[in-house]
Design a protein around this motif. Structure first.
Motif, PDB file in Angstrom:
ATOM      1  N   ILE A  88      23.704   3.142   9.142  1.00 53.59           N
ATOM      2  CA  ILE A  88      24.322   1.898   9.618  1.00 53.59           C
ATOM      3  C   ILE A  88      23.397   0.726   9.335  1.00 53.59           C
ATOM      4  O   ILE A  88      23.825  -0.324   8.888  1.00 53.59           O
ATOM      5  CB  ILE A  88      24.585   1.930  11.143  1.00 53.59           C
ATOM      6  N   MET A  89      22.126   0.897   9.654  1.00 50.18           N
ATOM      7  CA  MET A  89      21.212  -0.238   9.567  1.00 50.18           C
ATOM      8  C   MET A  89      19.789   0.234   9.353  1.00 50.18           C
ATOM      9  O   MET A  89      19.473   1.405   9.532  1.00 50.18           O
ATOM     10  CB  MET A  89      21.292  -1.088  10.833  1.00 50.18           C
ATOM     11  N   MET A  90      18.952  -0.731   8.987  1.00 46.11           N
ATOM     12  CA  MET A  90      17.518  -0.481   8.953  1.00 46.11           C
ATOM     13  C   MET A  90      16.790  -1.749   9.338  1.00 46.11           C
ATOM     14  O   MET A  90      17.289  -2.857   9.147  1.00 46.11           O
ATOM     15  CB  MET A  90      17.048  -0.003   7.580  1.00 46.11           C
ATOM     16  N   VAL A  91      15.634  -1.537   9.902  1.00 43.33           N
ATOM     17  CA  VAL A  91      14.692  -2.608  10.199  1.00 43.33           C
ATOM     18  C   VAL A  91      13.390  -2.196   9.557  1.00 43.33           C
ATOM     19  O   VAL A  91      12.985  -1.026   9.655  1.00 43.33           O
ATOM     20  CB  VAL A  91      14.500  -2.763  11.728  1.00 43.33           C
ATOM     21  N   ALA A  92      12.743  -3.109   8.891  1.00 42.22           N
ATOM     22  CA  ALA A  92      11.418  -2.857   8.350  1.00 42.22           C
ATOM     23  C   ALA A  92      10.551  -4.077   8.637  1.00 42.22           C
ATOM     24  O   ALA A  92      11.007  -5.216   8.482  1.00 42.22           O
ATOM     25  CB  ALA A  92      11.480  -2.587   6.854  1.00 42.22           C
ATOM     26  N   THR A  93       9.353  -3.826   9.094  1.00 43.17           N
ATOM     27  CA  THR A  93       8.417  -4.907   9.389  1.00 43.17           C
ATOM     28  C   THR A  93       7.086  -4.618   8.718  1.00 43.17           C
ATOM     29  O   THR A  93       6.675  -3.463   8.589  1.00 43.17           O
ATOM     30  CB  THR A  93       8.200  -5.063  10.902  1.00 43.17           C
ATOM     31  N   ALA A  94       6.417  -5.664   8.308  1.00 47.11           N
ATOM     32  CA  ALA A  94       5.111  -5.538   7.676  1.00 47.11           C
ATOM     33  C   ALA A  94       4.151  -6.502   8.373  1.00 47.11           C
ATOM     34  O   ALA A  94       4.495  -7.647   8.653  1.00 47.11           O
ATOM     35  CB  ALA A  94       5.205  -5.876   6.193  1.00 47.11           C
ATOM     36  N   ALA A  95       2.962  -6.009   8.657  1.00 48.49           N
ATOM     37  CA  ALA A  95       1.954  -6.816   9.338  1.00 48.49           C
ATOM     38  C   ALA A  95       0.565  -6.362   8.894  1.00 48.49           C
ATOM     39  O   ALA A  95       0.408  -5.307   8.277  1.00 48.49           O
ATOM     40  CB  ALA A  95       2.090  -6.675  10.854  1.00 48.49           C
ATOM     41  N   ARG A  96      -0.417  -7.148   9.243  1.00 47.45           N
ATOM     42  CA  ARG A  96      -1.790  -6.780   8.904  1.00 47.45           C
ATOM     43  C   ARG A  96      -2.233  -5.527   9.652  1.00 47.45           C
ATOM     44  O   ARG A  96      -3.038  -4.758   9.163  1.00 47.45           O
ATOM     45  CB  ARG A  96      -2.717  -7.945   9.207  1.00 47.45           C
ATOM     46  N   HIS A  97      -1.682  -5.343  10.870  1.00 44.35           N
ATOM     47  CA  HIS A  97      -2.077  -4.206  11.706  1.00 44.35           C
ATOM     48  C   HIS A  97      -0.835  -3.500  12.237  1.00 44.35           C
ATOM     49  O   HIS A  97       0.195  -4.121  12.487  1.00 44.35           O
ATOM     50  CB  HIS A  97      -2.955  -4.674  12.869  1.00 44.35           C
ATOM     51  N   ARG A  98      -0.950  -2.192  12.479  1.00 46.61           N
ATOM     52  CA  ARG A  98       0.196  -1.374  12.872  1.00 46.61           C
ATOM     53  C   ARG A  98       0.812  -1.774  14.202  1.00 46.61           C
ATOM     54  O   ARG A  98       2.029  -1.704  14.357  1.00 46.61           O
ATOM     55  CB  ARG A  98      -0.178   0.098  12.882  1.00 46.61           C
ATOM     56  N   ALA A  99       0.013  -2.183  15.180  1.00 45.04           N
ATOM     57  CA  ALA A  99       0.570  -2.520  16.496  1.00 45.04           C
ATOM     58  C   ALA A  99       1.604  -3.638  16.377  1.00 45.04           C
ATOM     59  O   ALA A  99       2.676  -3.567  16.987  1.00 45.04           O
ATOM     60  CB  ALA A  99      -0.536  -2.904  17.473  1.00 45.04           C
TER      61      ALA A  99
END
Length: 144
Positions: A88-99
């Motif tokens: 149905i859907m996806m969310v993806a996030t990218a950041a310098r740190h995992r938290a």
């Protein structure tokens, strides 16, 4: 930032690779699928208002990018008729740190589940029924 609302399926790997190409130390992805909890689900019908939906999802993604200083964010949500097991859907996030990447992904998932302007109807052999908002989904928003 990328927001896609489409009837077509998507390539999870390609979507994640777009974010991995940046300067992120962490990329988190979540994929939601059509569940057949009680058995007998023929399909789910998902409706939305074009334009309004994309604006709402873009606003959600903007909030996440600013709040967690993300290097990237992607929301893909499908509409139309989807069979059990379909994405149905996806969310993806990218950041310098995992938290930050994990927190932002959870934030987006909670808001998509409770505030995104989609309407879902489950069709079974017994008939069709609109899916009501779950109290637990609304409660999840209190942590943000």
């Amino acid at each position: 930032m990328r927001v896609v609302v489409s009837e077509a399926d998507y390539d999870l790997g390609a979507e994640a690779a777009r974010l991995e190409a940046g300067q992120a130390g962490a990329v988190v992805t979540f994929t939601g699928r059509v569940r057949d909890v009680e058995g007998g689900l023929r399909h789910m019908e998902i409706e939305h208002y074009p334009g309004m939906t994309e604006r709402a999802l873009t606003d959600m993604a903007d909030q996440a990018v600013k709040r967690w200083d993300l290097t990237g964010a992607t929301i893909v949500h499908r509409h139309g008729t989807l069979a059990p097991g379909a994405r149905i859907m996806m969310v993806a996030t990218a950041a310098r740190h995992r938290a930050a990447a994990f927190a932002a992904a959870e934030f987006l998932m909670d808001y998509l589940k409770s505030r995104a302007p989609f309407w879902k109807k489950e069709v079974t052999s017994e008939g069709a029924e609109w899916v009501e908002a779950a109290t637990r989904d609304e409660d999840a928003l209190t942590r943000w």
